[in-house]
Design a protein around this motif. Sequence first.
Motif, PDB file in Angstrom:
ATOM      1  N   LEU A  74      12.097   9.147 -11.838  1.00 53.10           N
ATOM      2  CA  LEU A  74      11.103   8.075 -11.881  1.00 53.10           C
ATOM      3  C   LEU A  74       9.756   8.622 -12.353  1.00 53.10           C
ATOM      4  O   LEU A  74       9.084   8.012 -13.191  1.00 53.10           O
ATOM      5  CB  LEU A  74      10.967   7.425 -10.499  1.00 53.10           C
ATOM      6  CG  LEU A  74       9.927   6.324 -10.364  1.00 53.10           C
ATOM      7  CD1 LEU A  74      10.279   5.122 -11.228  1.00 53.10           C
ATOM      8  CD2 LEU A  74       9.785   5.911  -8.898  1.00 53.10           C
ATOM      9  N   ALA A  75       9.368   9.773 -11.826  1.00 54.65           N
ATOM     10  CA  ALA A  75       8.097  10.390 -12.225  1.00 54.65           C
ATOM     11  C   ALA A  75       8.087  10.697 -13.717  1.00 54.65           C
ATOM     12  O   ALA A  75       7.104  10.411 -14.416  1.00 54.65           O
ATOM     13  CB  ALA A  75       7.852  11.661 -11.409  1.00 54.65           C
ATOM     14  N   ILE A 119       5.570   8.855 -16.382  1.00 54.11           N
ATOM     15  CA  ILE A 119       4.673   9.692 -17.200  1.00 54.11           C
ATOM     16  C   ILE A 119       4.860   9.362 -18.678  1.00 54.11           C
ATOM     17  O   ILE A 119       3.883   9.193 -19.424  1.00 54.11           O
ATOM     18  CB  ILE A 119       4.910  11.188 -16.933  1.00 54.11           C
ATOM     19  CG1 ILE A 119       4.396  11.567 -15.540  1.00 54.11           C
ATOM     20  CG2 ILE A 119       4.242  12.052 -18.010  1.00 54.11           C
ATOM     21  CD1 ILE A 119       4.826  12.950 -15.069  1.00 54.11           C
ATOM     22  N   ILE A 120       6.102   9.271 -19.115  1.00 53.09           N
ATOM     23  CA  ILE A 120       6.380   8.923 -20.520  1.00 53.09           C
ATOM     24  C   ILE A 120       5.793   7.553 -20.853  1.00 53.09           C
ATOM     25  O   ILE A 120       5.163   7.364 -21.903  1.00 53.09           O
ATOM     26  CB  ILE A 120       7.902   8.977 -20.798  1.00 53.09           C
ATOM     27  CG1 ILE A 120       8.387  10.428 -20.745  1.00 53.09           C
ATOM     28  CG2 ILE A 120       8.238   8.327 -22.136  1.00 53.09           C
ATOM     29  CD1 ILE A 120       9.896  10.586 -20.722  1.00 53.09           C
ATOM     30  N   ARG A 132       1.993   7.721 -21.160  1.00 55.87           N
ATOM     31  CA  ARG A 132       1.597   8.308 -22.452  1.00 55.87           C
ATOM     32  C   ARG A 132       1.708   7.269 -23.570  1.00 55.87           C
ATOM     33  O   ARG A 132       0.860   7.215 -24.455  1.00 55.87           O
ATOM     34  CB  ARG A 132       2.457   9.531 -22.756  1.00 55.87           C
ATOM     35  CG  ARG A 132       2.141  10.689 -21.831  1.00 55.87           C
ATOM     36  CD  ARG A 132       3.057  11.849 -22.078  1.00 55.87           C
ATOM     37  NE  ARG A 132       2.748  12.938 -21.164  1.00 55.87           N
ATOM     38  CZ  ARG A 132       3.473  14.039 -21.061  1.00 55.87           C
ATOM     39  NH1 ARG A 132       4.529  14.213 -21.834  1.00 55.87           N
ATOM     40  NH2 ARG A 132       3.122  14.975 -20.193  1.00 55.87           N
ATOM     41  N   ARG A 133       2.766   6.447 -23.522  1.00 54.79           N
ATOM     42  CA  ARG A 133       2.938   5.395 -24.522  1.00 54.79           C
ATOM     43  C   ARG A 133       1.792   4.394 -24.441  1.00 54.79           C
ATOM     44  O   ARG A 133       1.207   3.999 -25.452  1.00 54.79           O
ATOM     45  CB  ARG A 133       4.287   4.691 -24.307  1.00 54.79           C
ATOM     46  CG  ARG A 133       4.626   3.662 -25.377  1.00 54.79           C
ATOM     47  CD  ARG A 133       5.876   2.866 -25.014  1.00 54.79           C
ATOM     48  NE  ARG A 133       5.626   1.917 -23.949  1.00 54.79           N
ATOM     49  CZ  ARG A 133       5.025   0.734 -24.094  1.00 54.79           C
ATOM     50  NH1 ARG A 133       4.583   0.369 -25.274  1.00 54.79           N
ATOM     51  NH2 ARG A 133       4.856  -0.074 -23.067  1.00 54.79           N
ATOM     52  N   ARG A 134       1.447   4.004 -23.221  1.00 55.39           N
ATOM     53  CA  ARG A 134       0.347   3.059 -23.026  1.00 55.39           C
ATOM     54  C   ARG A 134      -0.984   3.653 -23.500  1.00 55.39           C
ATOM     55  O   ARG A 134      -1.816   2.952 -24.073  1.00 55.39           O
ATOM     56  CB  ARG A 134       0.254   2.639 -21.562  1.00 55.39           C
ATOM     57  CG  ARG A 134       1.388   1.749 -21.132  1.00 55.39           C
ATOM     58  CD  ARG A 134       1.349   1.455 -19.635  1.00 55.39           C
ATOM     59  NE  ARG A 134       2.478   0.664 -19.217  1.00 55.39           N
ATOM     60  CZ  ARG A 134       2.495  -0.664 -19.179  1.00 55.39           C
ATOM     61  NH1 ARG A 134       1.429  -1.349 -19.522  1.00 55.39           N
ATOM     62  NH2 ARG A 134       3.579  -1.303 -18.782  1.00 55.39           N
ATOM     63  N   PRO A 143       6.591  16.897 -12.596  1.00 53.37           N
ATOM     64  CA  PRO A 143       7.810  17.472 -13.171  1.00 53.37           C
ATOM     65  C   PRO A 143       7.641  17.783 -14.651  1.00 53.37           C
ATOM     66  O   PRO A 143       6.753  17.246 -15.313  1.00 53.37           O
ATOM     67  CB  PRO A 143       8.842  16.362 -12.971  1.00 53.37           C
ATOM     68  CG  PRO A 143       8.047  15.112 -13.015  1.00 53.37           C
ATOM     69  CD  PRO A 143       6.723  15.456 -12.366  1.00 53.37           C
ATOM     70  N   LYS A 144       8.503  18.647 -15.147  1.00 53.98           N
ATOM     71  CA  LYS A 144       8.529  18.941 -16.578  1.00 53.98           C
ATOM     72  C   LYS A 144       9.083  17.709 -17.290  1.00 53.98           C
ATOM     73  O   LYS A 144      10.121  17.179 -16.914  1.00 53.98           O
ATOM     74  CB  LYS A 144       9.416  20.150 -16.846  1.00 53.98           C
ATOM     75  CG  LYS A 144       9.422  20.590 -18.296  1.00 53.98           C
ATOM     76  CD  LYS A 144      10.226  21.857 -18.441  1.00 53.98           C
ATOM     77  CE  LYS A 144      10.234  22.443 -19.817  1.00 53.98           C
ATOM     78  NZ  LYS A 144      10.194  21.643 -20.955  1.00 53.98           N
ATOM     79  N   VAL A 145       8.360  17.267 -18.287  1.00 51.57           N
ATOM     80  CA  VAL A 145       8.756  16.082 -19.056  1.00 51.57           C
ATOM     81  C   VAL A 145       9.425  16.565 -20.343  1.00 51.57           C
ATOM     82  O   VAL A 145       8.860  17.393 -21.062  1.00 51.57           O
ATOM     83  CB  VAL A 145       7.543  15.190 -19.372  1.00 51.57           C
ATOM     84  CG1 VAL A 145       7.932  14.012 -20.232  1.00 51.57           C
ATOM     85  CG2 VAL A 145       6.886  14.730 -18.081  1.00 51.57           C
TER      86      VAL A 145
END
Length: 109
Positions: free
Chosen positions: A33-34, A38-39, A42-44, A100-102
């Motif tokens: 979920l995190a 996060i992704i 970043r898009r927003r 977390p690592k994305v």
Amino acid sequence: MPNTIDLDFDKASSEQSIAAIIAAMEPQEIEQLAIDVIIEQRRRLEITQGLYECLNAGHSQELSDMARQELRYKYHLALIQMKAHHALVATVLHTLGYVPKVPGDDATH
């Protein structure tokens, strides 16, 4: 000068509702979920930044008043949505306890 609107919004209750949903999740689900929020954040941010740049570009002065107002409205809407989503990101990361690592992130950051 814009009109001010007094909204009686209890931010804590919405955060508690989100926290209650997250509390029912397994740790690996919270980590996923995190990553997903996060992704999305970043898009927003990219959308909001693009609209901001369009508003401040020299050619935006060439737009009709109506088109400029619509662009300004879209920017404000995107900004509000991004800020609201940021609260979700903060709540999820606080619950998880780490960032977390994305996937796709450069390891040198």
